[in-house]
Design an enzyme around this catalytic site. Structure first.
Site, PDB file in Angstrom:
ATOM      1  N   PRO A   9      52.031 -42.093  -2.115  1.00  0.00           N
ATOM      2  CG  PRO A   9      51.898 -40.063  -1.122  1.00  0.00           C
ATOM      3  CD  PRO A   9      51.502 -41.204  -1.744  1.00  0.00           C
ATOM      4  CG  ASN A  10      56.808 -40.812   0.824  1.00  0.00           C
ATOM      5  OD1 ASN A  10      58.344 -40.639   0.082  1.00  0.00           O
ATOM      6  ND2 ASN A  10      56.064 -39.583   1.016  1.00  0.00           N
ATOM      7  NE  ARG A  17      57.359 -43.607   5.118  1.00  0.00           N
ATOM      8  CZ  ARG A  17      56.260 -43.293   4.337  1.00  0.00           C
ATOM      9  NH1 ARG A  17      55.585 -43.799   4.055  1.00  0.00           N
ATOM     10  NH2 ARG A  17      55.071 -41.934   5.117  1.00  0.00           N
ATOM     11  CE1 TYR A  22      53.692 -45.175   8.231  1.00  0.00           C
ATOM     12  CE2 TYR A  22      56.289 -44.387   8.029  1.00  0.00           C
ATOM     13  CZ  TYR A  22      54.758 -44.126   7.943  1.00  0.00           C
ATOM     14  OH  TYR A  22      54.257 -43.080   7.732  1.00  0.00           O
ATOM     15  CG  ASN A  74      48.382 -46.338   2.727  1.00  0.00           C
ATOM     16  OD1 ASN A  74      48.776 -45.606   3.375  1.00  0.00           O
ATOM     17  ND2 ASN A  74      49.541 -47.063   3.464  1.00  0.00           N
ATOM     18  CB  ALA A  77      51.034 -37.240   2.875  1.00  0.00           C
ATOM     19  CG  HIS A  80      46.355 -36.924   6.552  1.00  0.00           C
ATOM     20  ND1 HIS A  80      46.344 -38.515   7.160  1.00  0.00           N
ATOM     21  CD2 HIS A  80      48.197 -37.924   6.209  1.00  0.00           C
ATOM     22  CE1 HIS A  80      47.028 -39.194   7.538  1.00  0.00           C
ATOM     23  NE2 HIS A  80      47.828 -39.187   7.349  1.00  0.00           N
ATOM     24  CG  ASP A  87      36.149 -34.071  -5.471  1.00  0.00           C
ATOM     25  OD1 ASP A  87      35.122 -34.144  -4.404  1.00  0.00           O
ATOM     26  OD2 ASP A  87      36.390 -32.861  -5.669  1.00  0.00           O
ATOM     27  CD  GLU A  98      40.937 -43.874   5.240  1.00  0.00           C
ATOM     28  OE1 GLU A  98      40.021 -43.990   5.564  1.00  0.00           O
ATOM     29  OE2 GLU A  98      41.792 -43.416   5.814  1.00  0.00           O
ATOM     30  CG  HIS A 100      45.891 -44.793   6.981  1.00  0.00           C
ATOM     31  ND1 HIS A 100      46.455 -44.317   6.161  1.00  0.00           N
ATOM     32  CD2 HIS A 100      44.260 -45.316   6.811  1.00  0.00           C
ATOM     33  CE1 HIS A 100      45.588 -43.096   5.581  1.00  0.00           C
ATOM     34  NE2 HIS A 100      44.452 -43.625   6.215  1.00  0.00           N
ATOM     35  CB  ILE A 101      51.001 -49.432   7.544  1.00  0.00           C
ATOM     36  CG1 ILE A 101      50.950 -49.910   6.079  1.00  0.00           C
ATOM     37  CG2 ILE A 101      52.323 -50.290   8.459  1.00  0.00           C
ATOM     38  CD1 ILE A 101      52.425 -49.704   5.333  1.00  0.00           C
ATOM     39  CB  SER A 102      51.695 -45.626  10.992  1.00  0.00           C
ATOM     40  OG  SER A 102      50.730 -45.007  10.581  1.00  0.00           O
ATOM     41  NE  ARG A 107      52.894 -41.877  12.680  1.00  0.00           N
ATOM     42  CZ  ARG A 107      53.271 -42.062  11.953  1.00  0.00           C
ATOM     43  NH1 ARG A 107      52.426 -42.512  11.157  1.00  0.00           N
ATOM     44  NH2 ARG A 107      54.503 -41.184  10.995  1.00  0.00           N
ATOM     45  NE  ARG A 111      51.419 -38.390  10.602  1.00  0.00           N
ATOM     46  CZ  ARG A 111      52.662 -37.956   9.541  1.00  0.00           C
ATOM     47  NH1 ARG A 111      52.076 -38.808   8.186  1.00  0.00           N
ATOM     48  NH2 ARG A 111      53.762 -37.820   8.973  1.00  0.00           N
TER      49      ARG A 111
END
Ligand code: DQA
Length: 142
Positions: A9-10, A17, A22, A74, A77, A80, A87, A98, A100-102, A107, A111
Site C-alpha cells: 500500500p501507498n 507521498r 521517501y 516492500n 505498512a 508491521h 504465512d 524485504e 524498505h525505502i526509509s 522511525r 515500524r
C-alpha cells in the site's frame, strides 16, 4: 531467473507521498529503473503493486504456480501488521528479500516490527529506492 517485484500500500504514491522520507522518485520511475537493471543483469521481472492485503497474498500464491524464483517485497505498512503475508511467503517458500525505502528502525516504534522478516533471506532497509536493486543482487547471487 524470474523475479517478482512486489509493492504494498501507498507505494504507488512514491514521488507524491512524504518526499522528505521517501524521496521524489515516482513509482513509474522506480519500475523503469528496475527494467533497465533487468536488461543489464539478464533477469526477467514481473511487477505488482496493490493497496489490498488479500491481493498481495493472491499474487504471492500465483508466483508459486508461475515458477517465480525470487520475490523483492516492500509490503509498506502491512510489514508491521500482516501475519497473512508472512504465512503466504512461508507457504510458497520462494526466496524473498524485504525492502524498505526509509530506515524503519529509526522511525516510530511500531515500524520496528516486521512480521514477514522471518520468511525473508535478507532485509534492505533505509537505502532509498536503490535498495530494490540491492535486493535483486542478493536473489541473483544466491
Ligand atoms: C516503507 C516503510 C513502512 O513503514 C511504510 O508504511 C511504507 C513504506 C518503506 O519503504 O520505507 O509504506 O515500507
Amino acid at each position: 531467473m524470474k523475479l517478482l517485484i512486489l509493492n504494498g500500500p501507498n507505494l504507488n504514491m512514491l514521488g507524491i507521498r512524504e518526499p522528505d522520507i521517501y524521496g521524489s522518485e515516482t513509482y513509474a520511475t522506480l519500475i523503469l529503473k528496475i527494467k533497465d537493471y533487468a536488461l543489464e543483469r539478464g533477469f526477467e521481472a514481473e511487477y505488482f503493486q496493490s493497496n489490498h492485503e488479500g491481493a498481495l497474498v493472491d499474487r504471492i500464491q500465483q508466483a508459486f504456480f508461475d515458477g517465480v524464483d525470487g520475490i523483492v517485497f516492500n509490503p509498506g505498512a502491512y510489514t508491521h501488521t500482516s501475519i497473512a503475508l508472512l504465512d503466504a511467503l512461508k507457504a510458497v517458500k520462494i526466496p524473498c528479500v524485504e525492502v524498505h525505502i526509509s530506515d524503519v528502525a529509526t522511525r516510530e516504534e511500531f515500524r520496528s516490527v516486521s512480521y514477514i522478516r522471518q520468511a525473508c533471506k535478507a532485509s534492505i532497509i533505509g537505502h532509498g529506492t536503490h535498495g530494490y536493486l540491492e535486493a535483486i543482487d542478493i536473489l541473483l547471487d544466491k
